[in-house]
Structure formats: C-alpha cells, structure tokens
Design an enzyme around this catalytic site. Structure first.
Site, mmCIF file in Angstrom:
data_model
loop_
_atom_site.group_PDB
_atom_site.id
_atom_site.type_symbol
_atom_site.label_atom_id
_atom_site.label_comp_id
_atom_site.label_asym_id
_atom_site.label_seq_id
_atom_site.Cartn_x
_atom_site.Cartn_y
_atom_site.Cartn_z
ATOM 1 N N ARG A 1 46.438 15.233 -76.803
ATOM 2 C CA ARG A 1 47.749 15.281 -76.961
ATOM 3 C C ARG A 1 48.018 16.928 -77.647
ATOM 4 O O ARG A 1 48.567 17.509 -77.959
ATOM 5 C CB ARG A 1 48.553 14.777 -77.851
ATOM 6 C CG ARG A 1 49.931 14.611 -78.920
ATOM 7 C CD ARG A 1 49.863 13.440 -79.371
ATOM 8 N NE ARG A 1 49.567 12.983 -80.316
ATOM 9 C CZ ARG A 1 49.496 14.010 -81.976
ATOM 10 N NH1 ARG A 1 50.255 14.591 -82.290
ATOM 11 N NH2 ARG A 1 49.025 12.852 -82.693
ATOM 12 N N HIS A 46 45.341 19.260 -77.835
ATOM 13 C CA HIS A 46 44.600 20.268 -77.445
ATOM 14 C C HIS A 46 44.958 20.713 -76.251
ATOM 15 O O HIS A 46 44.040 22.315 -74.974
ATOM 16 C CB HIS A 46 43.204 20.582 -77.826
ATOM 17 C CG HIS A 46 43.164 20.601 -79.048
ATOM 18 N ND1 HIS A 46 43.822 21.961 -79.965
ATOM 19 C CD2 HIS A 46 42.781 19.210 -80.152
ATOM 20 C CE1 HIS A 46 43.171 21.091 -81.361
ATOM 21 N NE2 HIS A 46 43.190 19.808 -81.903
ATOM 22 N N LYS A 62 51.583 21.337 -88.611
ATOM 23 C CA LYS A 62 50.826 22.141 -88.256
ATOM 24 C C LYS A 62 50.550 23.480 -88.358
ATOM 25 O O LYS A 62 50.989 23.899 -87.496
ATOM 26 C CB LYS A 62 50.343 21.045 -86.983
ATOM 27 C CG LYS A 62 48.856 20.919 -87.285
ATOM 28 C CD LYS A 62 48.061 20.394 -85.894
ATOM 29 C CE LYS A 62 46.312 20.699 -85.811
ATOM 30 N NZ LYS A 62 45.658 19.855 -84.532
ATOM 31 N N THR A 76 45.304 24.696 -81.177
ATOM 32 C CA THR A 76 45.021 25.832 -80.260
ATOM 33 C C THR A 76 44.873 25.034 -78.962
ATOM 34 O O THR A 76 44.267 23.262 -79.063
ATOM 35 C CB THR A 76 42.937 26.297 -80.213
ATOM 36 O OG1 THR A 76 42.902 26.890 -81.679
ATOM 37 C CG2 THR A 76 42.697 27.149 -79.201
ATOM 38 N N LYS A 131 32.411 22.808 -88.716
ATOM 39 C CA LYS A 131 32.656 23.142 -89.676
ATOM 40 C C LYS A 131 31.840 22.390 -90.415
ATOM 41 O O LYS A 131 32.026 22.541 -92.084
ATOM 42 C CB LYS A 131 33.807 23.626 -88.878
ATOM 43 C CG LYS A 131 33.825 25.645 -88.930
ATOM 44 C CD LYS A 131 35.518 25.108 -89.147
ATOM 45 C CE LYS A 131 35.972 26.487 -87.617
ATOM 46 N NZ LYS A 131 37.536 25.974 -87.882
ATOM 47 N N ARG A 181 49.974 29.662 -84.603
ATOM 48 C CA ARG A 181 49.840 30.099 -86.027
ATOM 49 C C ARG A 181 50.711 29.954 -86.474
ATOM 50 O O ARG A 181 52.359 30.947 -86.427
ATOM 51 C CB ARG A 181 48.716 31.264 -86.217
ATOM 52 C CG ARG A 181 48.502 31.493 -87.486
ATOM 53 C CD ARG A 181 47.797 32.757 -88.148
ATOM 54 N NE ARG A 181 46.537 32.208 -87.845
ATOM 55 C CZ ARG A 181 45.852 31.876 -88.602
ATOM 56 N NH1 ARG A 181 45.470 31.832 -89.411
ATOM 57 N NH2 ARG A 181 44.500 32.329 -88.007
ATOM 58 N N PHE A 223 38.813 20.089 -81.795
ATOM 59 C CA PHE A 223 38.512 21.130 -81.656
ATOM 60 C C PHE A 223 38.088 21.441 -83.178
ATOM 61 O O PHE A 223 38.931 21.287 -83.702
ATOM 62 C CB PHE A 223 39.899 22.134 -81.395
ATOM 63 C CG PHE A 223 39.923 22.776 -81.166
ATOM 64 C CD1 PHE A 223 39.568 23.324 -79.513
ATOM 65 C CD2 PHE A 223 40.543 24.103 -81.637
ATOM 66 C CE1 PHE A 223 39.501 24.990 -79.340
ATOM 67 C CE2 PHE A 223 39.243 25.558 -81.184
ATOM 68 C CZ PHE A 223 39.836 25.755 -80.390
ATOM 69 N N ASP A 224 36.809 22.250 -82.943
ATOM 70 C CA ASP A 224 36.028 23.088 -84.514
ATOM 71 C C ASP A 224 36.797 24.341 -84.503
ATOM 72 O O ASP A 224 36.929 24.746 -85.132
ATOM 73 C CB ASP A 224 34.589 22.725 -84.097
ATOM 74 C CG ASP A 224 33.941 22.323 -85.441
ATOM 75 O OD1 ASP A 224 35.027 21.755 -86.561
ATOM 76 O OD2 ASP A 224 33.275 23.418 -85.947
#
Ligand SMILES: *[C@@H]1O[C@H](CO)[C@@H](O)[C@H](O)[C@H]1NC(C)=O
Ligand SMILES: *[C@@H]1O[C@H](CO)[C@@H](O)[C@H](O)[C@H]1NC(C)=O
Ligand SMILES: *[C@@H]1O[C@H](CO)[C@@H](O)[C@H](O)[C@H]1NC(C)=O
Length: 150
Positions: free
Chosen positions: A36, A38, A67, A71, A92, A111, A146-147
C-alpha cells in the site's frame, strides 16, 4: 424447545471463529502495508506534478496525520520481491534483515512541504533512479519495510 448441548457448543465455537476472522481481517499485514505504501505498478513513473498529493491521500498516508516522507516504487512486484534474494545488509535500525537491489529502480520520493498543514497535506516529488534497500520478513520472505535508496 430445548437446544441440544452439542449444538450450543458448536454455535459458540462458530461465533468465536467468526470473531477471530474479523480481527485478522482488520489488521493489515506488514507485507500488505508495504504494498500500500510503496508499490505503484500502475504508473510507470510519476507523470503528474500532483502525483504525491494524490497518491499519499489515495494510499491512506494522510489519515490522522501527514506522513512526512514516503517513496513509491514503479517496478513490477516480482522485481521488488526478488530484492529479498539479493545482498543482505544491516538496516538503519540495526536489524540484519535488509537487502539492497543490485539494479537501480524508478522511484518517486514524496516529501511534505514546509507549508503543509494537516489535514491539507502537501507534498513535493523527486524523481529518482536508485538502488533500493528493503527489510524482508514473513514466511514468503518479501519486503515489509522500505529502508532507503542509495
Ligand atoms: C500517467 O498518469 C495517468 C493518470 O494518472 C495514468 O493513467 C497513466 O498510466 C500514466 N502514464 C504513465 C506512463 O505512467
Ligand atoms: C483507505 O482507507 C479506506 C477506509 O478505511 C479503505 O476503504 C481503503 O481501502 C483504504 N485504501 C487503501 C489503498 O488501503
Ligand atoms: C545476512 O543474513 C544472515 C542469515 O539470514 C544473517 O544471519 C546475517 O546477520 C545477515 N548479515 C548481515 C550483514 O545483515
């Protein structure tokens, strides 16, 4: 009319199972959540200046709060799932379950703008072609988080 005891037990069991199914239906799995938030296989690329504003809303990332960053990956699901078979690296957050794609992928990074105020979430888009890093999990060992992109 007397209800047989065994029927009563079956009826209660049925109700209990129904409740369980509804509970599990209400909870989104990490895999579904990744899809949903990414995956966008419908658009080959973000081709609209409003893409982030529309997609962040359509994918329910502007509910309760905006949010701040997200990405989207414009590649087939099979290609993104296959990243979990590639080189594993540390995420991370220190977990060892991350994997980095050997090939770059078509991405749109959204962003939040400085002027954005909930509930009118406003985003700026960046169009990227970068390798992705995802955390993998579950029995199928597919992306769940997603890192980063590099
Ligand atoms: C461009 O956007 C439109 C509408 O959102 C969509 O239908 C179309 O598939 C997109 N084109 C590409 C090349 O992604
Ligand atoms: C967003 O939330 C609504 C209502 O909770 C739901 O019906 C819809 O399926 C959700 N959309 C996505 C993409 O998950
Ligand atoms: C790579 O994967 C193995 C097995 O899943 C794990 O034990 C190891 O910690 C991982 N290495 C790194 C650098 O994340």
């Amino acid at each position: 009319m007397v209800l047989k005891r065994s029927h009563m037990v079956l009826a209660l069991l049925g109700l209990f199972l129904l409740g369980l199914t509804q509970l599990s239906a209400g909870k989104e799995s990490p895999t579904k959540k990744f899809q949903r938030q990414h995956m966008d296989t419908e658009h080959l690329t973000a081709n609209n200046t409003n893409y982030c504003n529309l997609m962040m809303k359509a994918r329910n990332m502007t509910k309760g709060r905006c949010k701040p960053v997200n990405t989207f990956i414009h590649e087939p699901k099979s290609v993104v799932d296959a990243v979990c078979q590639e080189k594993n690296i540390t995420c991370k957050n220190g977990q060892p379950s991350c994997h980095q794609s050997s090939l770059p992928m078509i991405l749109t990074h959204c962003r939040q703008t400085g002027a954005s105020k909930y509930p009118n979430c406003q985003y700026r888009a960046s169009y990227l072609n970068k390798q992705i890093i995802v955390a993998c999990g579950g029995q199928a060992y597919v992306p769940v988080h997603f890192d980063a992109y590099v």
